[in-house]
Design a protein around this motif. Structure first.
Motif, PDB file in Angstrom:
ATOM      1  N   LEU A   1      -4.619   8.253 -13.024  1.00 38.27           N
ATOM      2  CA  LEU A   1      -4.892   9.639 -12.650  1.00 38.27           C
ATOM      3  C   LEU A   1      -4.314  10.024 -11.295  1.00 38.27           C
ATOM      4  N   MET A   2      -3.918   9.046 -10.497  1.00 40.65           N
ATOM      5  CA  MET A   2      -3.399   9.351  -9.174  1.00 40.65           C
ATOM      6  C   MET A   2      -1.936   9.762  -9.206  1.00 40.65           C
ATOM      7  N   SER A   3      -1.236   9.438 -10.269  1.00 42.12           N
ATOM      8  CA  SER A   3       0.196   9.708 -10.352  1.00 42.12           C
ATOM      9  C   SER A   3       0.485  11.207 -10.233  1.00 42.12           C
ATOM     10  N   GLY A   4       1.308  11.562  -9.247  1.00 41.11           N
ATOM     11  CA  GLY A   4       1.723  12.948  -9.070  1.00 41.11           C
ATOM     12  C   GLY A   4       0.669  13.889  -8.558  1.00 41.11           C
ATOM     13  N   ALA A   5      -0.469  13.357  -8.112  1.00 43.10           N
ATOM     14  CA  ALA A   5      -1.578  14.229  -7.708  1.00 43.10           C
ATOM     15  C   ALA A   5      -1.394  14.820  -6.317  1.00 43.10           C
ATOM     16  N   TYR A   6      -0.668  14.131  -5.453  1.00 42.61           N
ATOM     17  CA  TYR A   6      -0.620  14.563  -4.053  1.00 42.61           C
ATOM     18  C   TYR A   6       0.769  14.950  -3.570  1.00 42.61           C
ATOM     19  N   GLY A   7       1.745  14.966  -4.436  1.00 44.29           N
ATOM     20  CA  GLY A   7       3.085  15.298  -3.996  1.00 44.29           C
ATOM     21  C   GLY A   7       3.696  14.165  -3.196  1.00 44.29           C
ATOM     22  N   GLU A   8       4.837  14.420  -2.587  1.00 36.11           N
ATOM     23  CA  GLU A   8       5.539  13.381  -1.836  1.00 36.11           C
ATOM     24  C   GLU A   8       5.201  13.456  -0.353  1.00 36.11           C
ATOM     25  N   LEU A   9       5.042  12.303   0.252  1.00 35.82           N
ATOM     26  CA  LEU A   9       4.784  12.201   1.684  1.00 35.82           C
ATOM     27  C   LEU A   9       6.030  11.686   2.386  1.00 35.82           C
ATOM     28  N   GLU A  10       6.249  12.157   3.586  1.00 35.18           N
ATOM     29  CA  GLU A  10       7.360  11.664   4.396  1.00 35.18           C
ATOM     30  C   GLU A  10       7.095  10.214   4.794  1.00 35.18           C
TER      31      GLU A  10
ATOM     32  N   LEU B   1       0.830  -1.202   0.000  1.00 37.95           N
ATOM     33  CA  LEU B   1       0.000   0.000   0.000  1.00 37.95           C
ATOM     34  C   LEU B   1       0.866   1.254   0.000  1.00 37.95           C
ATOM     35  N   LYS B   2       1.905   1.271   0.835  1.00 42.44           N
ATOM     36  CA  LYS B   2       2.796   2.435   0.898  1.00 42.44           C
ATOM     37  C   LYS B   2       3.553   2.604  -0.418  1.00 42.44           C
ATOM     38  N   ASN B   3       3.971   1.506  -1.023  1.00 41.90           N
ATOM     39  CA  ASN B   3       4.661   1.590  -2.313  1.00 41.90           C
ATOM     40  C   ASN B   3       3.732   2.163  -3.382  1.00 41.90           C
ATOM     41  N   TRP B   4       2.476   1.747  -3.332  1.00 40.66           N
ATOM     42  CA  TRP B   4       1.494   2.249  -4.304  1.00 40.66           C
ATOM     43  C   TRP B   4       1.255   3.744  -4.123  1.00 40.66           C
ATOM     44  N   ILE B   5       1.053   4.181  -2.880  1.00 38.99           N
ATOM     45  CA  ILE B   5       0.808   5.608  -2.625  1.00 38.99           C
ATOM     46  C   ILE B   5       2.034   6.436  -3.026  1.00 38.99           C
ATOM     47  N   LYS B   6       3.199   5.914  -2.737  1.00 34.84           N
ATOM     48  CA  LYS B   6       4.440   6.639  -2.998  1.00 34.84           C
ATOM     49  C   LYS B   6       4.704   6.808  -4.487  1.00 34.84           C
TER      50      LYS B   6
END
Length: 357
Positions: free
Chosen positions: A330-339, A315-320
């Motif tokens: 459509l989710m790619s690059g939509a939310y920026g990077e998370l710590e 899940l974390k790999n997918w979100i990242k």
């Protein structure tokens, strides 16, 4: 000699292809039917294949007989010249017609039978239907499943009862896709401008053999991640299906986060993700506003993004980096990077979104 060596590989590759064609699991093979529609279609496949094999055998036998019996035996010998044979002409005209009728009559009959979706339009006085109807919406690259009479929406995992007809309204939200559950029946397109309808039945015994889980996917080339546009089907006994529906209907507001990490993850979700992803199953949200998969019961699912094993690491790999797993989504690059800490918190919240004990 080099050409000869290459040709020697052909029988080997043919044998390997034949062996691999027999591989597969009951939850994803069209040759292991798991319902009425699949059984009927499989019977038609066997009928047409049988006819073709018989024709090939007969033609091959006649060819070999002619090749050996009527070959030239002596130089200068001219074979007997035969022109016209009414009996043979009638035979080779009638036989193909008969074979076509044998194939066409059941095919047309089955086509009309499988196209009968009238029960899904019959409504009771209160507006509900006795038939279970699911609205399927295909998007790049995910699936949404709406149960209009039950007033719930979910995504990526279709839940259905066994041993009864389930009716589907099929449509696409962006480009043409195709709804296909190999073990349950043939594919049907999801168009953006027209509504297609179909029905399927999921056999309880076959579902039990497959662990109640079947495999579905898009069968129409729709973009760079077409091959990863998968979904899973949970085929449950009617009592368990009703229990699942009741559990989904009981969710009136987002599931509360219990741990500190999950609570922090919920805050991140509400700031960054809720604009596209709903966490309640009510179907009051306009269809155009449903930009991403519904996550109400995400913690109960068996796959992340429809293709990855369902655990926090995936899940974390997918979100990242969703682009790594589904290019063009459509989710790619939509939310920026998370710590890393934020990823842990968001994953903890999403994995806790469960509606069933």
């Amino acid at each position: 000699m080099k050409r000869l060596a290459k040709w020697r590989l052909f029988p080997l590759l043919s044998a390997v292809a034949l062996i691999l064609s027999g591989c597969g699991e009951p939850y994803l093979s069209a040759l292991r039917p798991a319902g009425e529609v699949a059984e009927r279609q499989y019977w038609l496949m066997k009928l047409s294949t049988g006819i073709m094999v018989v024709v090939i055998l007969v033609v091959t036998i006649i060819f070999l007989i002619v090749l050996f019996k009527f070959r030239r035996k002596h130089d200068g010998e001219i074979p007997k010249q035969v022109e016209g044979n009414h009996t043979m002409e009638i035979i080779w005209t009638v036989i193909p017609i008969v074979l076509l009728l044998i194939l066409a009559v059941p095919t047309v009959a089955e086509t009309f039978h499988l196209a009968d979706v009238k029960p899904m339009d019959k409504k009771n006085k209160d507006g509900t239907r006795d038939a279970l109807v699911v609205n399927v919406r295909a998007s790049l690259y995910w699936w949404e499943f709406e149960y209009p009479d039950q007033k719930i929406v979910t995504s990526q995992e279709l839940v259905v009862p066994t041993d009864e007809k389930v009716y589907f309204n099929l449509k696409g939200s962006d480009v043409k896709h195709s709804f296909w559950i190999p073990a349950a029946g043939g594919k049907m397109d999801t168009n953006t401008d027209t509504l297609n309808k179909m029905w399927l039945v999921f056999d309880s015994k076959k579902a039990e053999e497959a662990g109640d889980l079947f495999y579905g996917k898009c069968a129409e080339l729709c973009g760079p991640s077409h091959a990863f546009m998968d979904f899973k089907v949970k085929a449950l006994p009617r009592a368990e299906f009703d229990k699942w529906v009741a559990s989904m209907q009981d969710v009136k507001e987002p599931v509360k986060a219990e741990t500190a990490d999950a609570q922090a993850g919920q805050e991140i979700f509400n700031k960054s993700c809720i604009g596209c992803h709903a966490v309640t199953p009510a179907n009051t949200t306009p269809e155009a506003a449903r930009k991403g998969p519904n996550l109400t019961n995400f913690g109960d699912r068996t796959r992340v993004a429809g293709i990855l094993e369902h655990d926090e690491e995936n899940l974390k790999n997918w979100i990242k980096d969703p682009e790594k797993y589904k290019p063009g989504n459509l989710m790619s690059g939509a939310y920026g990077e998370l710590e890393p800490e934020q990823l842990d918190q968001l994953a903890a919240y999403l994995m806790g979104l469960k509606v069933q004990d």
